[in-house]
Design a protein around this motif. Structure first.
Motif, PDB file in Angstrom:
ATOM      1  N   ASP A 178       0.822  -1.207   0.000  1.00  0.00           N
ATOM      2  CA  ASP A 178       0.000   0.000   0.000  1.00  0.00           C
ATOM      3  C   ASP A 178       0.859   1.263   0.000  1.00  0.00           C
ATOM      4  N   LEU A 179       2.002   1.222   0.684  1.00  0.00           N
ATOM      5  CA  LEU A 179       2.930   2.354   0.636  1.00  0.00           C
ATOM      6  C   LEU A 179       3.367   2.630  -0.801  1.00  0.00           C
ATOM      7  N   VAL A 180       3.733   1.576  -1.509  1.00  0.00           N
ATOM      8  CA  VAL A 180       4.233   1.757  -2.876  1.00  0.00           C
ATOM      9  C   VAL A 180       3.130   2.264  -3.804  1.00  0.00           C
ATOM     10  N   HIS A 181       1.919   1.705  -3.682  1.00  0.00           N
ATOM     11  CA  HIS A 181       0.805   2.209  -4.490  1.00  0.00           C
ATOM     12  C   HIS A 181       0.572   3.693  -4.236  1.00  0.00           C
ATOM     13  N   LEU A 182       0.613   4.078  -2.981  1.00  0.00           N
ATOM     14  CA  LEU A 182       0.353   5.468  -2.613  1.00  0.00           C
ATOM     15  C   LEU A 182       1.434   6.389  -3.167  1.00  0.00           C
ATOM     16  N   VAL A 183       2.692   5.985  -3.055  1.00  0.00           N
ATOM     17  CA  VAL A 183       3.777   6.776  -3.650  1.00  0.00           C
ATOM     18  C   VAL A 183       3.535   6.944  -5.147  1.00  0.00           C
ATOM     19  N   GLY A 184       3.191   5.857  -5.831  1.00  0.00           N
ATOM     20  CA  GLY A 184       2.964   5.934  -7.270  1.00  0.00           C
ATOM     21  C   GLY A 184       1.846   6.874  -7.644  1.00  0.00           C
ATOM     22  N   MET A 185       0.745   6.832  -6.909  1.00  0.00           N
ATOM     23  CA  MET A 185      -0.377   7.727  -7.187  1.00  0.00           C
ATOM     24  C   MET A 185       0.032   9.191  -7.115  1.00  0.00           C
ATOM     25  N   TYR A 186       0.788   9.508  -6.070  1.00  0.00           N
ATOM     26  CA  TYR A 186       1.093  10.927  -5.859  1.00  0.00           C
ATOM     27  C   TYR A 186       2.342  11.376  -6.606  1.00  0.00           C
ATOM     28  N   LEU A 187       3.158  10.448  -7.082  1.00  0.00           N
ATOM     29  CA  LEU A 187       4.162  10.814  -8.086  1.00  0.00           C
ATOM     30  C   LEU A 187       3.471  11.246  -9.369  1.00  0.00           C
ATOM     31  N   ALA A 188       2.452  10.494  -9.780  1.00  0.00           N
ATOM     32  CA  ALA A 188       1.700  10.857 -10.981  1.00  0.00           C
ATOM     33  C   ALA A 188       1.006  12.204 -10.808  1.00  0.00           C
ATOM     34  N   THR A 189       0.412  12.421  -9.635  1.00  0.00           N
ATOM     35  CA  THR A 189      -0.255  13.694  -9.375  1.00  0.00           C
ATOM     36  C   THR A 189       0.744  14.843  -9.394  1.00  0.00           C
ATOM     37  N   SER A 190       1.900  14.647  -8.767  1.00  0.00           N
ATOM     38  CA  SER A 190       2.925  15.688  -8.751  1.00  0.00           C
ATOM     39  C   SER A 190       3.417  16.004 -10.163  1.00  0.00           C
ATOM     40  N   ALA A 191       3.597  14.965 -10.978  1.00  0.00           N
ATOM     41  CA  ALA A 191       4.048  15.175 -12.352  1.00  0.00           C
ATOM     42  C   ALA A 191       3.033  16.013 -13.123  1.00  0.00           C
ATOM     43  N   LEU A 192       1.756  15.707 -12.945  1.00  0.00           N
ATOM     44  CA  LEU A 192       0.715  16.469 -13.626  1.00  0.00           C
ATOM     45  C   LEU A 192       0.730  17.932 -13.179  1.00  0.00           C
ATOM     46  N   LEU A 193       0.789  18.146 -11.880  1.00  0.00           N
ATOM     47  CA  LEU A 193       0.775  19.514 -11.354  1.00  0.00           C
ATOM     48  C   LEU A 193       1.974  20.315 -11.839  1.00  0.00           C
ATOM     49  N   ASN A 194       3.140  19.700 -11.841  1.00  0.00           N
ATOM     50  CA  ASN A 194       4.361  20.430 -12.199  1.00  0.00           C
ATOM     51  C   ASN A 194       4.501  20.630 -13.699  1.00  0.00           C
ATOM     52  N   ALA A 195       4.109  19.628 -14.499  1.00  0.00           N
ATOM     53  CA  ALA A 195       4.221  19.766 -15.952  1.00  0.00           C
ATOM     54  C   ALA A 195       3.379  20.928 -16.460  1.00  0.00           C
ATOM     55  N   PHE A 196       2.209  21.105 -15.860  1.00  0.00           N
ATOM     56  CA  PHE A 196       1.299  22.156 -16.312  1.00  0.00           C
ATOM     57  C   PHE A 196       1.356  23.406 -15.435  1.00  0.00           C
ATOM     58  N   GLU A 197       2.340  23.431 -14.524  1.00  0.00           N
ATOM     59  CA  GLU A 197       2.576  24.608 -13.665  1.00  0.00           C
ATOM     60  C   GLU A 197       1.272  25.066 -13.007  1.00  0.00           C
ATOM     61  N   ILE A 198       0.586  24.123 -12.399  1.00  0.00           N
ATOM     62  CA  ILE A 198      -0.686  24.422 -11.759  1.00  0.00           C
ATOM     63  C   ILE A 198      -0.429  25.008 -10.380  1.00  0.00           C
ATOM     64  N   PRO A 199      -0.923  26.212 -10.120  1.00  0.00           N
ATOM     65  CA  PRO A 199      -0.623  26.893  -8.860  1.00  0.00           C
ATOM     66  C   PRO A 199      -1.511  26.414  -7.723  1.00  0.00           C
ATOM     67  N   ALA A 200      -1.190  26.895  -6.537  1.00  0.00           N
ATOM     68  CA  ALA A 200      -1.951  26.547  -5.341  1.00  0.00           C
ATOM     69  C   ALA A 200      -2.240  27.802  -4.524  1.00  0.00           C
ATOM     70  N   PRO A 201      -3.335  27.816  -3.789  1.00  0.00           N
ATOM     71  CA  PRO A 201      -3.574  28.883  -2.827  1.00  0.00           C
ATOM     72  C   PRO A 201      -2.528  28.819  -1.711  1.00  0.00           C
ATOM     73  N   PRO A 202      -2.399  29.874  -0.932  1.00  0.00           N
ATOM     74  CA  PRO A 202      -1.477  29.819   0.207  1.00  0.00           C
ATOM     75  C   PRO A 202      -1.971  28.841   1.262  1.00  0.00           C
ATOM     76  N   ILE A 203      -1.023  28.239   1.973  1.00  0.00           N
ATOM     77  CA  ILE A 203      -1.365  27.307   3.037  1.00  0.00           C
ATOM     78  C   ILE A 203      -1.700  28.104   4.301  1.00  0.00           C
ATOM     79  N   PRO A 204      -2.893  27.912   4.870  1.00  0.00           N
ATOM     80  CA  PRO A 204      -3.223  28.636   6.094  1.00  0.00           C
ATOM     81  C   PRO A 204      -2.318  28.216   7.259  1.00  0.00           C
ATOM     82  N   ASP A 205      -2.061  29.152   8.168  1.00  0.00           N
ATOM     83  CA  ASP A 205      -1.286  28.844   9.360  1.00  0.00           C
ATOM     84  C   ASP A 205      -2.085  27.944  10.290  1.00  0.00           C
TER      85      ASP A 205
END
Length: 205
Positions: A178-205
């Motif tokens: 399950d650890l490996v599946h989870l890493v794979g899912m969010y590697l794919a998500t990170s790749a998508l976000l970074n390839a398309f330079e998708i921004p994020a709102p600020p993180i609340p304190d």
């Protein structure tokens, strides 16, 4: 929870390099995916404390991309939903892994969303800050084992024998899978976000 768009803001800002789905004439499959995300994903996001839509109804983060390519977007969301329902890992440990991946990839929206999700899951502010800042002080044994496993796999593409053995001791064979599946899912998500330079709102304190 929604994000306010300032008057005069470019409608494409939150889409990064991609057009916002609300600026396009969507086909039936795209509209069906969009409606499903708004009905389910956006509700989960709000419950977890982060925004998946803006005040104009536009989708944030990876959700816009899922609408533009509905077949793989639907399959990917099904994978995530299946993991959420059936993972042997406790919710706080899952968030340790997801944040480890997002921080390593500097995927802004992933970190923004999962800081909120981690808080909702009960992960301590000490551990959340440590994951973001590169410190493991104050981590519990299982938090440290999950972080080290994910961090080694992401940064070195391998997992050392001792790191693997400790993860298997604490989480079992199913947990390591399950650890490996989870890493794979969010590697794919990170790749998508970074390839398309998708921004994020600020993180609340």
């Amino acid at each position: 929870m929604t994000i306010s768009v300032h008057p005069g803001a470019d409608d494409r800002d939150w889409g990064g390099r991609l057009p916002r789905n609300e600026t396009l004439e969507l086909d039936d499959d795209q509209r069906a995916v969009r409606d499903r995300i708004v009905e389910r994903g956006a509700v989960w996001a709000e419950r977890s404390g982060f925004a998946a839509t803006d005040d104009a109804g536009g989708l944030l983060g990876p959700f816009n991309a899922f609408v533009l390519r509905p077949e793989p977007g639907t399959a990917f969301n099904r994978w995530i939903a299946t993991d959420q329902r059936h993972s042997s890992l406790a919710a706080p440990i899952r968030e340790v892994v997801i944040l480890t991946v997002g921080v390593a990839w500097q995927a802004d929206y992933e970190v923004y969303a999962h800081v909120a999700a981690a808080r909702s899951a009960g992960l301590s502010e000490t551990v959340i800050a440590g994951l973001r800042e590169g410190s493991t002080e104050g981590f519990a044994d299982d938090e440290l084992a999950a972080h080290r496993f994910a961090d080694e796999l992401v940064r070195t593409h391998r997992v050392a024998a001792g790191t693997y053995a400790r993860a298997e001791e604490l989480f079992g064979r199913d947990g390591v899978l399950d650890l490996v599946h989870l890493v794979g899912m969010y590697l794919a998500t990170s790749a998508l976000l970074n390839a398309f330079e998708i921004p994020a709102p600020p993180i609340p304190d």
